[in-house]
Design a protein around this motif. Sequence first.
Motif, PDB file in Angstrom:
ATOM      1  N   ASN A 106       2.987   7.580  -4.411  1.00 38.02           N
ATOM      2  CA  ASN A 106       2.524   8.155  -5.668  1.00 38.02           C
ATOM      3  C   ASN A 106       1.452   9.224  -5.459  1.00 38.02           C
ATOM      4  OD1 ASN A 106       4.372   6.513  -6.861  1.00 38.02           O
ATOM      5  ND2 ASN A 106       2.906   5.089  -7.757  1.00 38.02           N
ATOM      6  N   ALA A 135       0.824  -1.209   0.000  1.00 38.05           N
ATOM      7  CA  ALA A 135       0.000   0.000   0.000  1.00 38.05           C
ATOM      8  C   ALA A 135       0.859   1.260   0.000  1.00 38.05           C
ATOM      9  CB  ALA A 135      -0.923   0.000   1.218  1.00 38.05           C
ATOM     10  N   VAL A 183       3.151   2.055  -1.889  1.00 40.19           N
ATOM     11  CA  VAL A 183       3.306   2.542  -3.263  1.00 40.19           C
ATOM     12  C   VAL A 183       2.278   3.628  -3.550  1.00 40.19           C
ATOM     13  CG1 VAL A 183       3.122   1.908  -5.696  1.00 40.19           C
ATOM     14  CG2 VAL A 183       4.321   0.392  -4.098  1.00 40.19           C
ATOM     15  N   ALA A 184       1.042   3.415  -3.131  1.00 37.22           N
ATOM     16  CA  ALA A 184      -0.017   4.406  -3.350  1.00 37.22           C
ATOM     17  C   ALA A 184       0.213   5.652  -2.505  1.00 37.22           C
ATOM     18  CB  ALA A 184      -1.383   3.803  -3.042  1.00 37.22           C
ATOM     19  N   THR A 203      -1.060  -1.219  -7.209  1.00 37.22           N
ATOM     20  CA  THR A 203       0.159  -0.973  -6.434  1.00 37.22           C
ATOM     21  C   THR A 203       1.213  -2.058  -6.617  1.00 37.22           C
ATOM     22  OG1 THR A 203      -1.074  -1.919  -4.561  1.00 37.22           O
ATOM     23  CG2 THR A 203      -0.799   0.480  -4.615  1.00 37.22           C
ATOM     24  N   ASP A 220       1.699   1.464 -13.233  1.00 34.56           N
ATOM     25  CA  ASP A 220       1.289   1.071 -11.872  1.00 34.56           C
ATOM     26  C   ASP A 220      -0.228   1.130 -11.748  1.00 34.56           C
ATOM     27  OD1 ASP A 220       1.302   3.876 -12.130  1.00 34.56           O
ATOM     28  OD2 ASP A 220       1.412   4.149  -9.965  1.00 34.56           O
ATOM     29  N   LEU A 268      -1.663   5.568 -10.676  1.00 35.58           N
ATOM     30  CA  LEU A 268      -2.457   5.579  -9.447  1.00 35.58           C
ATOM     31  C   LEU A 268      -2.969   6.968  -9.098  1.00 35.58           C
ATOM     32  CD1 LEU A 268      -0.395   3.121  -7.230  1.00 35.58           C
ATOM     33  CD2 LEU A 268      -2.733   2.765  -8.052  1.00 35.58           C
ATOM     34  N   GLU A 316       3.966  -1.885  -9.533  1.00 36.78           N
ATOM     35  CA  GLU A 316       5.187  -1.089  -9.444  1.00 36.78           C
ATOM     36  C   GLU A 316       6.332  -1.910  -8.864  1.00 36.78           C
ATOM     37  OE1 GLU A 316       5.035   3.112  -8.503  1.00 36.78           O
ATOM     38  OE2 GLU A 316       6.582   2.824  -6.966  1.00 36.78           O
ATOM     39  N   GLN A 344      -5.559   1.803  -4.162  1.00 37.25           N
ATOM     40  CA  GLN A 344      -4.480   1.027  -4.755  1.00 37.25           C
ATOM     41  C   GLN A 344      -4.791   0.609  -6.194  1.00 37.25           C
ATOM     42  OE1 GLN A 344      -2.377  -1.792  -2.050  1.00 37.25           O
ATOM     43  NE2 GLN A 344      -4.094  -1.374  -0.674  1.00 37.25           N
TER      44      GLN A 344
END
Length: 374
Positions: free
Chosen positions: A161, A155, A157-158, A277, A274, A319, A280, A196
């Motif tokens: 971003n 998570a 990653v979100a 999530t 992406d 995202l 990526e 996500q």
Amino acid sequence: MRPAWVLGVGWHPYRRLSDTPYTELGLTAVRAALADSGLSWDQVDTAYTGTATTSMALSRMMYRHLGATGIPMVQVENASASGSSAFRQAYLDVAAGVHEVAIAVGVDKPLRLSDPARAAGIGDLVGDRMLPVTHFALLASRYMYDTGATPEQIAHVAVKNSRHGALNPNAQRQRARTLAQVLEPPRLSGILTRSQCCPVGEGAAAAIVVSDRAIEDYRLDRSRAVRVRSSILRSETLYGTDNFDAALTGETTAQALDTAGVAAHEVDVIELHDAFTVEELLYLEAMGMCKPGRAADASAAGEFDIGGRVAVNASGGLLSMGHPIGPTGVGQIAEITTQLRGEAGARQHPDARIGLAHMVGLGAVCAVHVLARE
């Protein structure tokens, strides 16, 4: 192949579906790219339009507002890689010496989504029961099993971003989210929550590719030109893994880096696909940007933040920037060009010299471009 340069980029901001005609979206991006390059429409030799969900034969309806100059124009549909493929065609035209100035435009409104398997009359045991979010939720579960990564790390990653997207005036989602907010229910499938998964809206992006001759003849500003070092497009083969997107990404990226004469550790900025999530993390490992199984730890440690080891999805990625399909790949080129020029403002990655753009399209196909400041 002769040198080819990106010298003009522009966007219409990505957003939810509206009543605005696609022509207005596309023309906004084209006019911004022309102004950015110092060119006029009558100096453009050819046009490629990436689009997947709007309409056939939309190019002439859009470009006629700029003037009837008789140039060749082609629409390119390659699923999520439509814009990336349109840019590749514009690059190849210039690099091969066919034209001096080519424009790639991505434009879409989410009006029509077709199922190629259904159109081909091909059925399977899964059918409509396996939505993309479920496919990637299963890959996320497998990734956690194989690497020991946690749902929180995926998570993250979100979170990253969204922080980048909050700095981007062209992004569909312009709000930074905390980990708690990203993890808020409902879960759409497996561990994947709404934040996500990328939004699919409307928008446009444009990138103008020019030759050395065009720069000289039209007295353009060479200091703002970004070199296209490689452009690779591949389709899948047979792999010994269920994650064919990652395997294909690894092959395509390796070929793109080799053609460009660039090592993975030399890349400064990456815009990658992406849509969910976990993608990526999987793609960064496939690209060789970190060791297998290490992407979740590296992301959580800030290695892929703006200002980190390599800035991944400084635009906000799909995202947060959004994924209007046709424009997405061209928008990645525009973001990397902006970064390599040092013109990205609050989201600028320090001393960015080499950038990589990556998109996967249904099928699967994969496009990877390497750009450099020279």
